[in-house]
Design a protein around this motif. Structure first.
Motif, PDB file in Angstrom:
ATOM      1  N   VAL A  78     -21.658  36.566  21.877  1.00 22.21           N
ATOM      2  CA  VAL A  78     -22.004  37.684  22.044  1.00 22.21           C
ATOM      3  C   VAL A  78     -20.655  38.669  21.394  1.00 22.21           C
ATOM      4  CG1 VAL A  78     -23.456  37.579  24.201  1.00 22.21           C
ATOM      5  CG2 VAL A  78     -20.876  37.933  24.257  1.00 22.21           C
ATOM      6  N   ASN A  79     -21.064  40.048  21.157  1.00 21.75           N
ATOM      7  CA  ASN A  79     -20.048  40.854  20.860  1.00 21.75           C
ATOM      8  C   ASN A  79     -19.199  41.214  22.009  1.00 21.75           C
ATOM      9  OD1 ASN A  79     -20.706  40.851  18.142  1.00 21.75           O
ATOM     10  ND2 ASN A  79     -22.480  42.612  18.805  1.00 21.75           N
ATOM     11  N   ILE A  80     -18.074  41.485  21.532  1.00 25.00           N
ATOM     12  CA  ILE A  80     -16.794  41.866  22.688  1.00 25.00           C
ATOM     13  C   ILE A  80     -17.599  43.096  23.378  1.00 25.00           C
ATOM     14  CG2 ILE A  80     -14.623  42.976  23.192  1.00 25.00           C
ATOM     15  CD1 ILE A  80     -13.471  41.069  20.947  1.00 25.00           C
ATOM     16  N   LYS A  81     -18.115  43.835  22.733  1.00 24.46           N
ATOM     17  CA  LYS A  81     -18.674  45.157  23.172  1.00 24.46           C
ATOM     18  C   LYS A  81     -19.428  44.688  24.341  1.00 24.46           C
ATOM     19  CE  LYS A  81     -21.484  49.052  21.713  1.00 24.46           C
ATOM     20  NZ  LYS A  81     -22.348  49.772  21.037  1.00 24.46           N
ATOM     21  N   GLU A  82     -20.303  43.646  24.255  1.00 27.02           N
ATOM     22  CA  GLU A  82     -21.476  43.278  25.357  1.00 27.02           C
ATOM     23  C   GLU A  82     -20.556  42.989  26.455  1.00 27.02           C
ATOM     24  OE1 GLU A  82     -24.804  41.078  24.047  1.00 27.02           O
ATOM     25  OE2 GLU A  82     -23.995  41.216  22.047  1.00 27.02           O
ATOM     26  N   LEU A  83     -19.535  42.349  26.562  1.00 30.89           N
ATOM     27  CA  LEU A  83     -18.963  42.082  27.658  1.00 30.89           C
ATOM     28  C   LEU A  83     -18.159  43.310  28.369  1.00 30.89           C
ATOM     29  CD1 LEU A  83     -16.673  38.988  26.640  1.00 30.89           C
ATOM     30  CD2 LEU A  83     -18.770  39.187  28.021  1.00 30.89           C
ATOM     31  N   LEU A  84     -17.937  44.290  27.569  1.00 35.55           N
ATOM     32  CA  LEU A  84     -17.397  45.579  28.327  1.00 35.55           C
ATOM     33  C   LEU A  84     -18.429  46.674  28.553  1.00 35.55           C
ATOM     34  CD1 LEU A  84     -14.432  46.002  25.784  1.00 35.55           C
ATOM     35  CD2 LEU A  84     -14.534  44.789  28.083  1.00 35.55           C
ATOM     36  N   GLU A  85     -19.726  46.290  28.417  1.00 36.87           N
ATOM     37  CA  GLU A  85     -20.872  47.274  28.844  1.00 36.87           C
ATOM     38  C   GLU A  85     -20.932  47.277  30.333  1.00 36.87           C
ATOM     39  OE1 GLU A  85     -24.003  46.348  26.246  1.00 36.87           O
ATOM     40  OE2 GLU A  85     -23.270  47.804  24.782  1.00 36.87           O
ATOM     41  N   ASN A 134     -11.415  47.818  39.718  1.00 38.48           N
ATOM     42  CA  ASN A 134     -12.843  48.260  39.426  1.00 38.48           C
ATOM     43  C   ASN A 134     -13.081  47.365  38.003  1.00 38.48           C
ATOM     44  OD1 ASN A 134     -15.270  49.305  40.085  1.00 38.48           O
ATOM     45  ND2 ASN A 134     -14.834  51.036  38.878  1.00 38.48           N
ATOM     46  N   ILE A 135     -12.329  47.714  36.926  1.00 39.30           N
ATOM     47  CA  ILE A 135     -12.701  47.200  35.720  1.00 39.30           C
ATOM     48  C   ILE A 135     -12.531  45.723  35.607  1.00 39.30           C
ATOM     49  CG2 ILE A 135     -10.130  47.307  34.829  1.00 39.30           C
ATOM     50  CD1 ILE A 135     -11.792  48.220  32.148  1.00 39.30           C
ATOM     51  N   LEU A 136     -11.711  45.187  36.461  1.00 38.04           N
ATOM     52  CA  LEU A 136     -11.679  43.807  36.525  1.00 38.04           C
ATOM     53  C   LEU A 136     -12.835  43.152  37.114  1.00 38.04           C
ATOM     54  CD1 LEU A 136      -8.125  43.129  37.484  1.00 38.04           C
ATOM     55  CD2 LEU A 136      -9.154  43.028  35.122  1.00 38.04           C
ATOM     56  N   ILE A 137     -13.400  43.783  38.170  1.00 39.61           N
ATOM     57  CA  ILE A 137     -14.683  43.307  38.938  1.00 39.61           C
ATOM     58  C   ILE A 137     -15.958  43.606  37.884  1.00 39.61           C
ATOM     59  CG2 ILE A 137     -16.221  43.894  40.649  1.00 39.61           C
ATOM     60  CD1 ILE A 137     -13.582  44.708  42.347  1.00 39.61           C
ATOM     61  N   LYS A 138     -15.638  44.569  37.423  1.00 38.45           N
ATOM     62  CA  LYS A 138     -17.140  44.882  36.525  1.00 38.45           C
ATOM     63  C   LYS A 138     -17.059  43.778  35.109  1.00 38.45           C
ATOM     64  CE  LYS A 138     -17.507  49.710  36.868  1.00 38.45           C
ATOM     65  NZ  LYS A 138     -17.652  51.422  36.386  1.00 38.45           N
ATOM     66  N   ILE A 153     -10.635  37.696  26.009  1.00 43.37           N
ATOM     67  CA  ILE A 153     -11.704  38.279  25.820  1.00 43.37           C
ATOM     68  C   ILE A 153     -12.604  37.843  24.455  1.00 43.37           C
ATOM     69  CG2 ILE A 153     -12.805  40.583  25.620  1.00 43.37           C
ATOM     70  CD1 ILE A 153     -10.678  41.631  27.531  1.00 43.37           C
ATOM     71  N   GLU A 154     -11.736  37.865  23.472  1.00 42.49           N
ATOM     72  CA  GLU A 154     -12.532  37.113  22.122  1.00 42.49           C
ATOM     73  C   GLU A 154     -12.806  35.857  22.348  1.00 42.49           C
ATOM     74  OE1 GLU A 154     -11.665  37.845  17.534  1.00 42.49           O
ATOM     75  OE2 GLU A 154     -10.034  36.688  18.659  1.00 42.49           O
ATOM     76  N   LYS A 155     -11.972  34.973  23.007  1.00 39.28           N
ATOM     77  CA  LYS A 155     -12.549  33.569  23.018  1.00 39.28           C
ATOM     78  C   LYS A 155     -13.971  33.471  23.867  1.00 39.28           C
ATOM     79  CE  LYS A 155      -8.050  31.119  22.851  1.00 39.28           C
ATOM     80  NZ  LYS A 155      -7.291  30.254  23.473  1.00 39.28           N
ATOM     81  N   ILE A 156     -14.051  34.246  24.892  1.00 47.57           N
ATOM     82  CA  ILE A 156     -15.106  34.210  25.897  1.00 47.57           C
ATOM     83  C   ILE A 156     -16.376  34.646  25.216  1.00 47.57           C
ATOM     84  CG2 ILE A 156     -15.968  35.172  28.128  1.00 47.57           C
ATOM     85  CD1 ILE A 156     -13.250  34.872  29.322  1.00 47.57           C
ATOM     86  N   GLY A 206     -15.541  41.020  35.110  1.00 47.99           N
ATOM     87  CA  GLY A 206     -16.044  39.393  35.758  1.00 47.99           C
ATOM     88  C   GLY A 206     -17.474  39.285  36.151  1.00 47.99           C
ATOM     89  N   ASP A 207     -17.943  40.333  36.645  1.00 51.01           N
ATOM     90  CA  ASP A 207     -19.565  40.433  36.869  1.00 51.01           C
ATOM     91  C   ASP A 207     -20.327  40.210  35.601  1.00 51.01           C
ATOM     92  OD1 ASP A 207     -18.687  40.553  39.476  1.00 51.01           O
ATOM     93  OD2 ASP A 207     -19.510  42.829  39.582  1.00 51.01           O
ATOM     94  N   ARG A 208     -19.645  40.840  34.798  1.00 53.41           N
ATOM     95  CA  ARG A 208     -20.712  40.614  33.233  1.00 53.41           C
ATOM     96  C   ARG A 208     -20.303  39.214  32.702  1.00 53.41           C
ATOM     97  NH1 ARG A 208     -24.777  42.005  30.582  1.00 53.41           N
ATOM     98  NH2 ARG A 208     -24.487  42.720  28.541  1.00 53.41           N
ATOM     99  N   VAL A 209     -19.132  38.595  32.871  1.00 56.57           N
ATOM    100  CA  VAL A 209     -19.171  37.560  32.276  1.00 56.57           C
ATOM    101  C   VAL A 209     -19.833  36.549  32.951  1.00 56.57           C
ATOM    102  CG1 VAL A 209     -17.291  35.569  31.999  1.00 56.57           C
ATOM    103  CG2 VAL A 209     -16.582  37.953  31.253  1.00 56.57           C
ATOM    104  N   ARG A 210     -20.003  36.530  34.030  1.00 58.52           N
ATOM    105  CA  ARG A 210     -20.946  35.830  35.098  1.00 58.52           C
ATOM    106  C   ARG A 210     -22.325  36.048  35.043  1.00 58.52           C
ATOM    107  NH1 ARG A 210     -19.634  37.270  40.037  1.00 58.52           N
ATOM    108  NH2 ARG A 210     -17.855  35.740  40.111  1.00 58.52           N
ATOM    109  N   GLU A 211     -22.522  37.023  34.664  1.00 62.01           N
ATOM    110  CA  GLU A 211     -24.115  37.489  34.271  1.00 62.01           C
ATOM    111  C   GLU A 211     -24.711  36.922  32.971  1.00 62.01           C
ATOM    112  OE1 GLU A 211     -26.778  41.329  33.391  1.00 62.01           O
ATOM    113  OE2 GLU A 211     -24.573  41.786  33.706  1.00 62.01           O
ATOM    114  N   ILE A 212     -23.741  37.084  32.001  1.00 56.09           N
ATOM    115  CA  ILE A 212     -24.103  36.625  30.674  1.00 56.09           C
ATOM    116  C   ILE A 212     -23.925  34.871  30.723  1.00 56.09           C
ATOM    117  CG2 ILE A 212     -23.350  36.484  27.947  1.00 56.09           C
ATOM    118  CD1 ILE A 212     -22.571  39.474  28.590  1.00 56.09           C
TER     119      ILE A 212
END
Length: 71
Positions: A64-71, A6-10, A55-58, A12-18
């Motif tokens: 964006v901040n790492i936090k934004e990728l994990l929201e 579930n966390i991998l899907i969320k 994660i930091e490289k992306i 990945g979806d967030r990376v794609r969205e941004i």
């Protein structure tokens, strides 16, 4: 679905969205992050358990901040 998947899907979806919001292709993001294009695709499809370093490289490549990728 287990929580690991579930966390991998969320994520990945967030990376794609941004990435799409920024108008970047997977190849462009990969180049900016110094990663392989297929690796970006695997992250977006939740096929890779990404490291904190990547994660930091992306986040840096997406400006964006790492936090934004994990929201």
């Amino acid at each position: 679905m287990d929580s690991k998947q579930n966390i991998l899907i969320k994520f990945g979806d967030r990376v794609r969205e941004i990435r799409k919001e920024k108008g970047l292709s997977q190849e462009e993001l990969a180049h900016k992050a110094d990663l392989h294009r297929t690796y970006i695709g695997m992250i977006e499809r939740a096929e890779k358990n990404i490291t904190l370093i990547n994660i930091e490289k992306i986040a840096n490549a997406l400006e964006v901040n790492i936090k934004e990728l994990l929201e």
